[in-house]
Design a protein around this motif. Structure first.
Motif, PDB file in Angstrom:
ATOM      1  N   LEU A  85     -28.379  29.948  96.903  1.00  0.00           N
ATOM      2  CA  LEU A  85     -27.259  30.676  97.045  1.00  0.00           C
ATOM      3  C   LEU A  85     -27.380  31.722  98.109  1.00  0.00           C
ATOM      4  CD1 LEU A  85     -25.888  31.654  93.409  1.00  0.00           C
ATOM      5  CD2 LEU A  85     -24.893  29.964  95.029  1.00  0.00           C
ATOM      6  N   ALA A  86     -28.605  32.439  97.904  1.00  0.00           N
ATOM      7  CA  ALA A  86     -29.037  33.490  98.918  1.00  0.00           C
ATOM      8  C   ALA A  86     -29.269  32.887 100.381  1.00  0.00           C
ATOM      9  CB  ALA A  86     -30.386  34.158  98.560  1.00  0.00           C
ATOM     10  N   LYS A  87     -29.954  31.663 100.654  1.00  0.00           N
ATOM     11  CA  LYS A  87     -30.066  31.169 101.797  1.00  0.00           C
ATOM     12  C   LYS A  87     -28.641  30.916 102.531  1.00  0.00           C
ATOM     13  CE  LYS A  87     -34.479  28.828 101.419  1.00  0.00           C
ATOM     14  NZ  LYS A  87     -35.346  27.363 101.017  1.00  0.00           N
ATOM     15  N   GLU A  88     -27.633  30.409 101.689  1.00  0.00           N
ATOM     16  CA  GLU A  88     -26.455  30.117 102.212  1.00  0.00           C
ATOM     17  C   GLU A  88     -25.587  31.449 102.658  1.00  0.00           C
ATOM     18  OE1 GLU A  88     -23.157  27.946 103.580  1.00  0.00           O
ATOM     19  OE2 GLU A  88     -25.043  27.202 103.279  1.00  0.00           O
ATOM     20  N   VAL A  89     -25.751  32.424 102.010  1.00  0.00           N
ATOM     21  CA  VAL A  89     -25.214  33.616 102.137  1.00  0.00           C
ATOM     22  C   VAL A  89     -25.778  34.422 103.396  1.00  0.00           C
ATOM     23  CG1 VAL A  89     -25.257  36.053 101.416  1.00  0.00           C
ATOM     24  CG2 VAL A  89     -24.474  34.393  99.868  1.00  0.00           C
ATOM     25  N   CYS A  90     -27.159  34.278 103.641  1.00  0.00           N
ATOM     26  CA  CYS A  90     -27.729  34.745 104.772  1.00  0.00           C
ATOM     27  C   CYS A  90     -27.368  34.002 106.104  1.00  0.00           C
ATOM     28  CB  CYS A  90     -29.315  34.782 104.669  1.00  0.00           C
ATOM     29  SG  CYS A  90     -29.841  36.020 103.370  1.00  0.00           S
ATOM     30  N   GLU A  91     -27.295  32.802 105.802  1.00  0.00           N
ATOM     31  CA  GLU A  91     -26.960  32.073 107.023  1.00  0.00           C
ATOM     32  C   GLU A  91     -25.442  32.442 107.395  1.00  0.00           C
ATOM     33  OE1 GLU A  91     -25.931  26.996 108.466  1.00  0.00           O
ATOM     34  OE2 GLU A  91     -27.362  27.639 106.604  1.00  0.00           O
ATOM     35  N   ASP A 255     -20.774  44.388  98.874  1.00  0.00           N
ATOM     36  CA  ASP A 255     -19.523  43.849  99.101  1.00  0.00           C
ATOM     37  C   ASP A 255     -19.543  42.581 100.235  1.00  0.00           C
ATOM     38  OD1 ASP A 255     -18.418  45.581  97.717  1.00  0.00           O
ATOM     39  OD2 ASP A 255     -17.543  46.985  99.159  1.00  0.00           O
ATOM     40  N   GLU A 256     -20.241  42.605 101.073  1.00  0.00           N
ATOM     41  CA  GLU A 256     -20.651  41.469 102.124  1.00  0.00           C
ATOM     42  C   GLU A 256     -21.070  40.152 101.592  1.00  0.00           C
ATOM     43  OE1 GLU A 256     -20.644  39.266 105.577  1.00  0.00           O
ATOM     44  OE2 GLU A 256     -19.553  41.155 104.972  1.00  0.00           O
ATOM     45  N   VAL A 257     -22.044  40.476 100.625  1.00  0.00           N
ATOM     46  CA  VAL A 257     -22.832  39.203  99.985  1.00  0.00           C
ATOM     47  C   VAL A 257     -21.846  38.695  98.998  1.00  0.00           C
ATOM     48  CG1 VAL A 257     -24.531  38.501  97.991  1.00  0.00           C
ATOM     49  CG2 VAL A 257     -25.110  40.154  99.762  1.00  0.00           C
ATOM     50  N   GLU A 258     -20.894  39.579  98.066  1.00  0.00           N
ATOM     51  CA  GLU A 258     -19.744  39.290  97.197  1.00  0.00           C
ATOM     52  C   GLU A 258     -18.871  38.239  98.238  1.00  0.00           C
ATOM     53  OE1 GLU A 258     -19.490  42.287  93.358  1.00  0.00           O
ATOM     54  OE2 GLU A 258     -18.066  42.391  95.162  1.00  0.00           O
ATOM     55  N   ASN A 259     -18.603  38.847  99.244  1.00  0.00           N
ATOM     56  CA  ASN A 259     -17.447  38.123 100.114  1.00  0.00           C
ATOM     57  C   ASN A 259     -17.805  36.806 100.657  1.00  0.00           C
ATOM     58  OD1 ASN A 259     -15.662  40.255  99.953  1.00  0.00           O
ATOM     59  ND2 ASN A 259     -16.217  41.011 101.866  1.00  0.00           N
ATOM     60  N   MET A 264     -17.820  30.951  99.477  1.00  0.00           N
ATOM     61  CA  MET A 264     -18.560  29.563  99.374  1.00  0.00           C
ATOM     62  C   MET A 264     -17.842  28.828  97.979  1.00  0.00           C
ATOM     63  SD  MET A 264     -22.239  31.063  99.504  1.00  0.00           S
ATOM     64  CE  MET A 264     -23.192  30.129  98.591  1.00  0.00           C
ATOM     65  N   VAL A 265     -17.098  29.529  97.161  1.00  0.00           N
ATOM     66  CA  VAL A 265     -16.298  29.180  96.305  1.00  0.00           C
ATOM     67  C   VAL A 265     -15.161  28.202  96.723  1.00  0.00           C
ATOM     68  CG1 VAL A 265     -14.846  29.530  93.984  1.00  0.00           C
ATOM     69  CG2 VAL A 265     -16.995  30.694  94.594  1.00  0.00           C
ATOM     70  N   ALA A 266     -14.634  28.957  97.886  1.00  0.00           N
ATOM     71  CA  ALA A 266     -13.280  28.465  98.427  1.00  0.00           C
ATOM     72  C   ALA A 266     -13.530  27.023  99.042  1.00  0.00           C
ATOM     73  CB  ALA A 266     -12.700  29.489  99.447  1.00  0.00           C
ATOM     74  N   SER A 271     -19.655  24.792  94.292  1.00  0.00           N
ATOM     75  CA  SER A 271     -19.834  23.806  93.686  1.00  0.00           C
ATOM     76  C   SER A 271     -21.045  22.763  93.823  1.00  0.00           C
ATOM     77  CB  SER A 271     -18.578  22.991  93.608  1.00  0.00           C
ATOM     78  OG  SER A 271     -18.365  21.959  92.687  1.00  0.00           O
ATOM     79  N   GLU A 272     -21.323  22.457  95.177  1.00  0.00           N
ATOM     80  CA  GLU A 272     -22.285  21.503  95.383  1.00  0.00           C
ATOM     81  C   GLU A 272     -23.501  22.081  94.917  1.00  0.00           C
ATOM     82  OE1 GLU A 272     -22.402  21.121  99.623  1.00  0.00           O
ATOM     83  OE2 GLU A 272     -20.501  20.297  99.611  1.00  0.00           O
TER      84      GLU A 272
END
Length: 289
Positions: A85-91, A255-259, A264-266, A271-272
């Motif tokens: 999750l964190a890797k995708e958020v950071c990318e 807020d940025e991490v949550e967004n 990623m849900v959208a 889900s992946e």
């Protein structure tokens, strides 16, 4: 000759003074930069997100022995659900993820001293943590459960009267056991042992202790990896939710991490990742789009 030596000494002293002044000038410049950051903090401006973006690095603190959320694999790599999750958020944020293993019992200090930017590792929310940190919306449900050997005779927590239970120091398992709701159960035990991590607790199960109190998410991972070796007693000691912990007041970064998680849900990325680690959708992050 003496006059020549005097002139040389004066010249050397002059050069040394110039070097000293140059060094002072450099220190003043650094001091001004630090002072500007302090001034921003004094005005109450939340610079958490911009500082991470300027640095180009987001530092995630974790207990690297907490599968499947974050743990060290056989290749000595730190992997897990939260790591993905964190890797995708950071990318998506355009920064590098730095994974920083910490002593879980010292997590608040690691955060407060700015050694890490967040605690993201199956981190359960409670009232004490809400007071000392800024926490994200919950992204997963969890329970504190008792794990026993599959061939043991224990069926309920009452069966553990006079027995020994191990749990991780500084965890919400400890908070659950110390709660008024579970006082009678704790008082019935012969002993409770606080250890550094769940990996050691599971190694002790059946020899150093009779049961391990731990997160259900982690317990289910152990059961899947060791089919037929362990069981979870049916009645949990508490219901919980996982969040991400940030320094108190750092709302912009939170807020940025949550967004990014909601995005990623959208687009189906959440889900992946869910299905990769759990075989089903588990995230409770709400898609507001």
């Amino acid at each position: 000759m003496r006059r020549w030596r005097n002139k040389m000494a004066v010249a050397v002293m002059a050069i040394a003074m110039i070097g000293t002044l140059a060094g002072c000038g450099g220190t003043a410049k650094k001091g001004n930069t630090s002072e500007q950051v302090t001034t921003n903090n004094q005005t109450g401006e939340d610079t958490s997100l911009s500082l991470v973006q300027q640095r180009g690095e987001f530092v995630l603190g974790l207990d690297a022995s907490f599968p499947p959320m974050g743990f060290t694999n056989e290749k000595n790599e730190i992997v897990g659900y939260d790591i993905d999750l964190a890797k995708e958020v950071c990318e998506r944020m355009g920064v590098e993820l730095k994974i920083q293993p910490i002593n879980w019992d010292s997590k608040q200090q690691e955060l407060d001293t700015k050694n890490i930017d967040c605690i993201w590792n199956g981190f359960t929310v409670d009232e004490e943590r809400k007071k000392s940190m800024t926490v994200s919306d919950a992204y997963m449900e969890n329970h504190q459960v008792l794990v026993v050997k599959a061939d043991s005779s224990y069926e309920t927590k009452e069966d553990l009267a006079g027995k020994v239970v191990e749990l991780q120091k500084g965890s919400t398992a400890a908070a659950a056991l110390d709660s008024e709701e579970n006082k009678e159960f704790k008082d019935s035990l012969a002993d409770t042992i606080l250890i550094a991590d769940n990996v050691k607790a599971m190694m002790d199960l059946g020899t150093g202790c009779d049961a391990v109190l731990m997160d259900e998410v982690v317990a289910n991972y152990y059961l899947a990896q060791n089919e037929g070796k362990y069981r979870i007693l049916e009645e949990p000691l508490s219901d919980e939710e996982y969040v991400i912990g940030f320094r108190k007041g750092e709302e912009a970064l939170k807020d940025e991490v949550e967004n990014q998680l909601k995005a990623m849900v959208a687009d189906g990325t959440m889900s992946e990742i869910d299905n990769k680690w759990f075989g089903k959708d588990v995230s409770t992050i709400a898609n507001e789009e």
